[in-house]
Design an enzyme around this catalytic site. Structure first.
Site, PDB file in Angstrom:
ATOM      1  N   ASP A 196      -1.721  10.928  -1.419  1.00  0.00           N
ATOM      2  CA  ASP A 196      -2.085   9.982  -2.482  1.00  0.00           C
ATOM      3  C   ASP A 196      -2.345  10.673  -3.806  1.00  0.00           C
ATOM      4  O   ASP A 196      -2.296  10.052  -4.862  1.00  0.00           O
ATOM      5  CB  ASP A 196      -3.317   9.181  -2.053  1.00  0.00           C
ATOM      6  CG  ASP A 196      -2.931   8.257  -0.917  1.00  0.00           C
ATOM      7  OD1 ASP A 196      -2.853   8.742   0.228  1.00  0.00           O
ATOM      8  OD2 ASP A 196      -2.656   7.076  -1.179  1.00  0.00           O
ATOM      9  N   GLN A 224      -2.261   2.334  10.235  1.00  0.00           N
ATOM     10  CA  GLN A 224      -0.960   2.333   9.545  1.00  0.00           C
ATOM     11  C   GLN A 224       0.125   3.027  10.375  1.00  0.00           C
ATOM     12  O   GLN A 224       1.304   2.703  10.251  1.00  0.00           O
ATOM     13  CB  GLN A 224      -1.065   3.041   8.187  1.00  0.00           C
ATOM     14  CG  GLN A 224      -1.829   2.277   7.126  1.00  0.00           C
ATOM     15  CD  GLN A 224      -3.281   2.702   7.046  1.00  0.00           C
ATOM     16  OE1 GLN A 224      -3.882   3.083   8.051  1.00  0.00           O
ATOM     17  NE2 GLN A 224      -3.869   2.637   5.867  1.00  0.00           N
ATOM     18  N   ARG A 252      -7.447   0.092  -6.815  1.00  0.00           N
ATOM     19  CA  ARG A 252      -7.733   1.134  -5.806  1.00  0.00           C
ATOM     20  C   ARG A 252      -7.903   2.467  -6.539  1.00  0.00           C
ATOM     21  O   ARG A 252      -7.167   2.740  -7.492  1.00  0.00           O
ATOM     22  CB  ARG A 252      -6.615   1.232  -4.749  1.00  0.00           C
ATOM     23  CG  ARG A 252      -6.551   0.001  -3.844  1.00  0.00           C
ATOM     24  CD  ARG A 252      -5.660   0.231  -2.645  1.00  0.00           C
ATOM     25  NE  ARG A 252      -6.271   1.119  -1.665  1.00  0.00           N
ATOM     26  CZ  ARG A 252      -5.613   1.620  -0.605  1.00  0.00           C
ATOM     27  NH1 ARG A 252      -4.339   1.347  -0.417  1.00  0.00           N
ATOM     28  NH2 ARG A 252      -6.220   2.403   0.266  1.00  0.00           N
ATOM     29  N   ASN A 309      -5.183  12.825   1.216  1.00  0.00           N
ATOM     30  CA  ASN A 309      -4.358  11.877   1.993  1.00  0.00           C
ATOM     31  C   ASN A 309      -5.273  11.110   2.943  1.00  0.00           C
ATOM     32  O   ASN A 309      -6.490  11.349   2.993  1.00  0.00           O
ATOM     33  CB  ASN A 309      -3.250  12.622   2.750  1.00  0.00           C
ATOM     34  CG  ASN A 309      -2.197  11.669   3.311  1.00  0.00           C
ATOM     35  OD1 ASN A 309      -1.741  10.764   2.615  1.00  0.00           O
ATOM     36  ND2 ASN A 309      -1.831  11.833   4.573  1.00  0.00           N
ATOM     37  N   LYS A 310      -4.677  10.224   3.690  1.00  0.00           N
ATOM     38  CA  LYS A 310      -5.421   9.348   4.595  1.00  0.00           C
ATOM     39  C   LYS A 310      -6.409  10.127   5.465  1.00  0.00           C
ATOM     40  O   LYS A 310      -6.097  11.208   5.961  1.00  0.00           O
ATOM     41  CB  LYS A 310      -4.418   8.588   5.470  1.00  0.00           C
ATOM     42  CG  LYS A 310      -4.995   7.563   6.415  1.00  0.00           C
ATOM     43  CD  LYS A 310      -5.906   6.576   5.757  1.00  0.00           C
ATOM     44  CE  LYS A 310      -5.265   5.801   4.635  1.00  0.00           C
ATOM     45  NZ  LYS A 310      -6.223   5.030   3.806  1.00  0.00           N
ATOM     46  N   ARG A 343       0.850  -1.188   0.000  1.00  0.00           N
ATOM     47  CA  ARG A 343       0.000   0.000   0.000  1.00  0.00           C
ATOM     48  C   ARG A 343       0.888   1.241   0.000  1.00  0.00           C
ATOM     49  O   ARG A 343       2.101   1.121   0.024  1.00  0.00           O
ATOM     50  CB  ARG A 343      -0.926  -0.026   1.228  1.00  0.00           C
ATOM     51  CG  ARG A 343      -0.199  -0.544   2.461  1.00  0.00           C
ATOM     52  CD  ARG A 343      -0.605   0.046   3.726  1.00  0.00           C
ATOM     53  NE  ARG A 343      -0.432   1.473   3.759  1.00  0.00           N
ATOM     54  CZ  ARG A 343       0.734   2.098   3.902  1.00  0.00           C
ATOM     55  NH1 ARG A 343       1.874   1.450   4.016  1.00  0.00           N
ATOM     56  NH2 ARG A 343       0.791   3.424   3.908  1.00  0.00           N
ATOM     57  N   GLY A 344       0.242   2.424   0.038  1.00  0.00           N
ATOM     58  CA  GLY A 344       0.992   3.671  -0.058  1.00  0.00           C
ATOM     59  C   GLY A 344       1.141   4.030  -1.535  1.00  0.00           C
ATOM     60  O   GLY A 344       1.472   3.168  -2.361  1.00  0.00           O
ATOM     61  N   ALA A 345       0.874   5.298  -1.847  1.00  0.00           N
ATOM     62  CA  ALA A 345       0.747   5.698  -3.256  1.00  0.00           C
ATOM     63  C   ALA A 345       1.918   5.263  -4.150  1.00  0.00           C
ATOM     64  O   ALA A 345       1.715   4.575  -5.158  1.00  0.00           O
ATOM     65  CB  ALA A 345       0.501   7.195  -3.329  1.00  0.00           C
TER      66      ALA A 345
HETATM   67  O1  MRU Z   1      -4.627   3.421   2.323  1.00  0.00           O
HETATM   68  P1  MRU Z   1      -3.134   3.543   2.270  1.00  0.00           P
HETATM   69  O2  MRU Z   1      -2.462   2.909   3.452  1.00  0.00           O
HETATM   70  O3  MRU Z   1      -2.563   3.076   0.951  1.00  0.00           O
HETATM   71  O4  MRU Z   1      -2.885   5.088   2.371  1.00  0.00           O
HETATM   72  C1  MRU Z   1      -1.585   5.599   2.382  1.00  0.00           C
HETATM   73  C2  MRU Z   1      -1.527   7.038   2.651  1.00  0.00           C
HETATM   74  O5  MRU Z   1      -2.525   7.716   2.773  1.00  0.00           O
HETATM   75  C3  MRU Z   1      -0.171   7.647   2.657  1.00  0.00           C
HETATM   76  O6  MRU Z   1      -0.105   8.674   3.577  1.00  0.00           O
HETATM   77  C4  MRU Z   1       0.087   8.170   1.247  1.00  0.00           C
HETATM   78  O7  MRU Z   1      -0.054   7.137   0.295  1.00  0.00           O
HETATM   79  C5  MRU Z   1       1.389   8.742   1.090  1.00  0.00           C
HETATM   80  S1  MRU Z   1       2.576   7.497   0.856  1.00  0.00           S
HETATM   81  C6  MRU Z   1       4.093   8.082   0.594  1.00  0.00           C
END
Ligand code: MRU
Length: 343
Positions: free
Chosen positions: A243, A202, A90, A253-254, A53-55
């Site tokens: 993201d 996370q 996603r 973002n999250k 996960r993570g962008a």
């Molecule tokens: O749902 P996730 O865990 O994929 O979300 C991740 C985030 O929101 C991170 O903060 C974002 O992707 C930045 S990653 C460098």
């Protein structure tokens, strides 16, 4: 990234070169499990179910996923079908679309027989470039941390971060965490407030694990504690990842990031967003145009911990996974190109 004291990456080719190896983040921090992705369907599932996960890391995984699909069917139709299939894994992180478009553009002009190998090579390049961008983000962000520390040289610099924008969300170093690791390595005393980041935690599970692996002092807090800490002078700066940044600078973002940005603004605390340029989306005009992922309510009704999940409410739940922080609340964007007040 340091895992058991050894420098490694969160994604790499399998030993035989025919697949991609990822860290299964569902097992962290309790267990370190590597999973080999050997077909596009498994790569898609790994993204959708958040084994990875993570962008930026979603983008790199999708690039390898497209290469795996082309190893099965490299025709134009096969390419288009796999691109669409992986894109739907996603919706919010734009790096997914960026990486798929990039690999597809590279291989489409090639003869069918050469496409799979070229796609793997391009995925390797995307991974290498992402690591290089994160390293540069770290170097640019370090200058900010150095300046802030110079204002209070007698005590550690207190940084608050939300979710996980570390090496577990990228190929290496992280975005929001890269300046923190570099500051720590440069001898600047840093302490990180880690938002637990419900519902999937996370922060508590992944960011805390990363910071501990690197030896960076940190404290996990509940998501609601940040405003209180900011009001009481216990936070010097906030750094988050993202993201997708829209053309007008709005930051998706999250879920919960927006509330941190509001509290930071109200308390005159700098709020920085760290991102590689692959997370900027010029085709999305404003934050209101970003598709917000709605995930299963079970992620809210149940909490995952060591040994499994427990139910924490007798009711049902809604689970919007991201929110939008308006550009006016952002002090600066830290990218591989430098630090800027606008994007
Ligand atoms: O749902 P996730 O865990 O994929 O979300 C991740 C985030 O929101 C991170 O903060 C974002 O992707 C930045 S990653 C460098």
């Amino acid at each position: 990234m340091k895992l058991n004291g050894t420098h490694t990456r969160s994604i790499m080719r399998t030993d035989d070169g025919k697949g991609a190896r990822i860290l299964d983040q569902r097992d962290l921090p309790w267990k370190v499990t590597w999973v080999d992705l050997r077909d596009a369907a498994t790569a898609e599932r790994a993204i959708r179910e958040m084994w990875t996960r993570g962008a930026p890391l979603i983008g790199a995984t999708a690039a390898y996923g497209l290469a795996l699909a082309l190893a099965e069917d490299a025709s134009d139709e096969g390419l288009d079908t796999a691109h669409k299939f992986l894109l739907e894994a996603r919706p919010t992180a734009v790096n997914l679309r960026w990486a798929l478009d990039d690999v597809a553009a590279h291989v489409r002009p090639l003869p069918v027989a050469e496409r799979a190998q070229a796609a793997f090579a391009r995925a390797d390049q995307i991974a290498d470039d992402d690591a290089a961008m994160s390293e540069k983000i770290g170097a640019h962000g370090l200058a900010i941390l150095r300046d802030l520390h110079a204002q209070h040289p007698d005590r550690p610099l207190n940084i608050l971060t939300h979710c996980n924008a570390g090496w577990l969300a990228t190929v290496d170093y992280g975005t929001a965490t890269a300046p923190i690791y570099m500051a720590h390595d440069a001898g600047i005393p840093v302490h990180v407030w880690v938002d637990e980041t419900r519902p999937r935690n996370q922060g508590a599970l992944l960011t805390a694990f990363e910071l501990a692996s690197h030896g960076v002092p940190h404290t996990v807090i509940v998501d609601n504690a940040g405003g209180h800490l900011m009001m009481n002078g216990q936070v010097d700066m906030v750094i988050v990842g993202t993201d997708r940044v829209a053309a007008n600078g709005d930051v998706c973002n999250k879920i919960g990031t927006y509330l941190k940005a509001l509290a930071a603004k109200d308390n005159d605390i700098p709020f920085y967003v760290a991102l590689p340029s692959t997370t900027f989306d010029a085709t999305t005009p404003t934050g209101a145009d970003v598709p917000i992922e709605e995930r299963s309510g079970e992620e809210v009704t149940h909490v995952q911990g060591e040994g499994g999940a427990i139910r924490v409410t007798a009711s049902g739940a809604a689970n919007p996974a991201f929110d939008v922080t308006p550009a006016r609340l952002v002090t600066g964007y830290i990218t591989e190109k430098g630090v800027s007040a606008t994007i």
